[in-house]
Design a protein around this motif. Structure first.
Motif, PDB file in Angstrom:
ATOM      1  N   UNK A   1     -14.467  -5.770   1.439  1.00 54.63           N
ATOM      2  CA  UNK A   1     -13.392  -5.172   0.632  1.00 54.63           C
ATOM      3  C   UNK A   1     -13.844  -4.742  -0.765  1.00 54.63           C
ATOM      4  N   UNK A   2     -14.678  -5.540  -1.470  1.00 52.60           N
ATOM      5  CA  UNK A   2     -15.126  -5.109  -2.805  1.00 52.60           C
ATOM      6  C   UNK A   2     -15.813  -3.740  -2.796  1.00 52.60           C
ATOM      7  N   UNK A   3     -16.578  -3.451  -1.750  1.00 56.20           N
ATOM      8  CA  UNK A   3     -17.251  -2.148  -1.659  1.00 56.20           C
ATOM      9  C   UNK A   3     -16.221  -1.040  -1.553  1.00 56.20           C
ATOM     10  N   UNK A   4     -15.160  -1.277  -0.757  1.00 52.50           N
ATOM     11  CA  UNK A   4     -14.156  -0.240  -0.539  1.00 52.50           C
ATOM     12  C   UNK A   4     -13.315   0.018  -1.780  1.00 52.50           C
ATOM     13  N   UNK A   5     -13.099  -1.012  -2.604  1.00 47.49           N
ATOM     14  CA  UNK A   5     -12.364  -0.807  -3.855  1.00 47.49           C
ATOM     15  C   UNK A   5     -13.148   0.135  -4.768  1.00 47.49           C
ATOM     16  N   UNK A   6     -14.433  -0.126  -4.930  1.00 49.79           N
ATOM     17  CA  UNK A   6     -15.283   0.733  -5.759  1.00 49.79           C
ATOM     18  C   UNK A   6     -15.323   2.139  -5.190  1.00 49.79           C
ATOM     19  N   UNK A   7     -15.507   2.246  -3.878  1.00 45.18           N
ATOM     20  CA  UNK A   7     -15.591   3.553  -3.223  1.00 45.18           C
ATOM     21  C   UNK A   7     -14.304   4.345  -3.407  1.00 45.18           C
ATOM     22  N   UNK A   8     -13.151   3.713  -3.192  1.00 40.55           N
ATOM     23  CA  UNK A   8     -11.868   4.414  -3.325  1.00 40.55           C
ATOM     24  C   UNK A   8     -11.661   4.923  -4.737  1.00 40.55           C
TER      25      UNK A   8
ATOM     26  N   UNK B   1     -10.632  -7.667  -4.396  1.00 39.76           N
ATOM     27  CA  UNK B   1      -9.950  -7.783  -3.100  1.00 39.76           C
ATOM     28  C   UNK B   1      -8.570  -7.131  -3.112  1.00 39.76           C
ATOM     29  N   UNK B   2      -8.390  -6.162  -4.025  1.00 40.77           N
ATOM     30  CA  UNK B   2      -7.151  -5.391  -4.001  1.00 40.77           C
ATOM     31  C   UNK B   2      -7.099  -4.574  -2.706  1.00 40.77           C
ATOM     32  N   UNK B   3      -5.920  -4.492  -2.120  1.00 35.85           N
ATOM     33  CA  UNK B   3      -5.763  -3.730  -0.890  1.00 35.85           C
ATOM     34  C   UNK B   3      -6.214  -4.468   0.356  1.00 35.85           C
ATOM     35  N   UNK B   4      -6.580  -5.752   0.219  1.00 36.56           N
ATOM     36  CA  UNK B   4      -7.068  -6.488   1.379  1.00 36.56           C
ATOM     37  C   UNK B   4      -5.977  -6.680   2.425  1.00 36.56           C
ATOM     38  N   UNK B   5      -4.742  -6.953   1.973  1.00 39.45           N
ATOM     39  CA  UNK B   5      -3.655  -7.207   2.916  1.00 39.45           C
ATOM     40  C   UNK B   5      -3.427  -6.030   3.872  1.00 39.45           C
ATOM     41  N   UNK B   6      -3.253  -4.793   3.355  1.00 37.85           N
ATOM     42  CA  UNK B   6      -3.111  -3.683   4.310  1.00 37.85           C
ATOM     43  C   UNK B   6      -4.376  -3.442   5.127  1.00 37.85           C
ATOM     44  N   UNK B   7      -5.544  -3.802   4.569  1.00 38.82           N
ATOM     45  CA  UNK B   7      -6.776  -3.677   5.351  1.00 38.82           C
ATOM     46  C   UNK B   7      -6.747  -4.623   6.549  1.00 38.82           C
ATOM     47  N   UNK B   8      -6.183  -5.819   6.333  1.00 34.37           N
ATOM     48  CA  UNK B   8      -6.073  -6.769   7.432  1.00 34.37           C
ATOM     49  C   UNK B   8      -5.087  -6.270   8.484  1.00 34.37           C
ATOM     50  N   UNK B   9      -4.023  -5.623   8.022  1.00 34.70           N
ATOM     51  CA  UNK B   9      -3.117  -4.987   8.983  1.00 34.70           C
ATOM     52  C   UNK B   9      -3.870  -3.895   9.744  1.00 34.70           C
ATOM     53  N   UNK B  10      -4.773  -3.221   9.029  1.00 34.43           N
ATOM     54  CA  UNK B  10      -5.542  -2.148   9.651  1.00 34.43           C
ATOM     55  C   UNK B  10      -6.522  -2.634  10.696  1.00 34.43           C
ATOM     56  N   UNK B  11      -6.776  -3.947  10.722  1.00 29.80           N
ATOM     57  CA  UNK B  11      -7.643  -4.500  11.748  1.00 29.80           C
ATOM     58  C   UNK B  11      -7.084  -4.197  13.133  1.00 29.80           C
ATOM     59  N   UNK B  12      -5.759  -4.102  13.215  1.00 29.74           N
ATOM     60  CA  UNK B  12      -5.134  -3.788  14.505  1.00 29.74           C
ATOM     61  C   UNK B  12      -5.602  -2.435  15.016  1.00 29.74           C
TER      62      UNK B  12
END
Length: 313
Positions: free
Chosen positions: A137-144, A177-188
């Motif tokens: 998740x930390x990588x994706x925060x920086x990337x976004x 770890x911002x945005x982790x919760x919707x990312x976990x939903x995205x695991x589906x």
């Protein structure tokens, strides 16, 4: 195109290489190649997702594309944030396939070597997705944050190291770890995709007959079909995640639920599907390239390793 033997339930050609090394190397290679191929579409999708006040229109993709090139210098702007995106994708796929392979092996051992069921694939894929999401998740925060603005925008991160330093200074450890919760939903999404992919692959192998190889065209078609199916169900979480990971997210939203409420109230149902057209254009070739590189690397890597060992001996 070269033909590859269809792997069944994660098994690969026998070799001296540990299966975990084969899986992680194949996943890493697939992530690198796919990111290089489709990164500009990722920028386009993210910019469209972050347009709050504008109603979605068919021509928005071209408008945003022209705007990026015009306002941010040249076509190089379409590759801003490439490095964190490449790192994120390659590491994510390496970890994902590593855990996915090991979990499938455990389940297959538990079932006495029988072919896995749809629920087995779903559990293995979902668990692998959760572990991968937490780690990357930390990588994706920086990337976004890097691809959501031009390099010349006020406060824009200049590099990965600059982003890490400034994010830690302004938001502390939780900011990574911002945005982790919707990312976990995205695991589906990944779980649904892999269930569809594995079942389609098994069905295709049965249709072609025992011992008949799947072609690269088979892998391209099957991966594309599974991605379209999963994407049509789970796309809204990506919009929510992107809104939570931008620079001023704390000023705009109190959390994932607040994002959902605001998008629904201000933008309606279509607000949850902003950027879906460039996302489809991006994810289809990205998914096809990812699985094609993954399946071929997984098959040929042990052969190359055996050849090298034989020569050395």
């Amino acid at each position: 195109m070269p033909r590859v033997v269809p792997p069944i339930d994660g098994r690969t050609s026998s070799s001296n290489l540990p299966p975990s090394i084969i899986e992680s190397t194949a996943g890493f290679s697939a992530g690198v190649v796919a990111t290089l191929a489709v990164h500009p579409f990722d920028i386009l999708k993210t910019r469209l997702q972050l347009e709050i006040d504008r109603k979605s229109k068919p021509g928005d993709s071209l408008r945003v594309l022209r705007q990026i090139v015009r306002d941010e210098g040249n076509f190089k702007a379409l590759y801003r944030g490439l490095m964190p995106n490449m790192i994120g994708n390659s590491v994510s796929w390496a970890l994902y396939f590593l855990w996915y392979r090991n979990l499938k092996d455990i389940m297959q051992s538990y079932r006495g070597g029988e072919r896995l069921h749809s629920m087995d694939y779903f559990v293995a894929s979902g668990t692998s997705g959760i572990l991968t999401a937490v780690c990357t998740n930390p990588i994706w925060v920086i990337k976004t944050r890097m691809i959501s603005t031009g390099a010349n925008a006020p406060g824009a991160y200049k590099s990965i190291s600059d982003g890490i330093r400034r994010l830690y200074k302004s938001e502390g450890i939780p900011g990574f770890w911002r945005g982790l919760l919707p990312s976990l939903f995205g695991v589906s999404h990944g779980a649904i995709q892999f269930v569809a992919y594995e079942q389609l692959k098994n069905r295709r192998s049965e249709y072609k007959g025992s011992g008949v190889e799947l072609s690269n065209w088979d892998y391209l078609t099957l991966s594309g079909m599974s991605k379209i199916f999963a994407g049509s169900v789970t796309y809204p979480y990506q919009v929510v995640r992107s809104r939570l990971q931008i620079y001023n997210a704390r000023e705009l939203y109190s959390g994932a639920t607040d994002v959902v409420v605001q998008v629904w109230r201000k933008e309606g149902v279509m607000g949850f599907y902003k950027g879906i057209i460039p996302n489809i254009v991006r994810v289809l070739p990205s998914t096809c390239v990812t699985f094609l590189v993954y399946e071929n690397t997984k098959y040929y890597l042990p052969k190359f390793w055996q050849d090298d060992v034989t020569l050395d001996d």
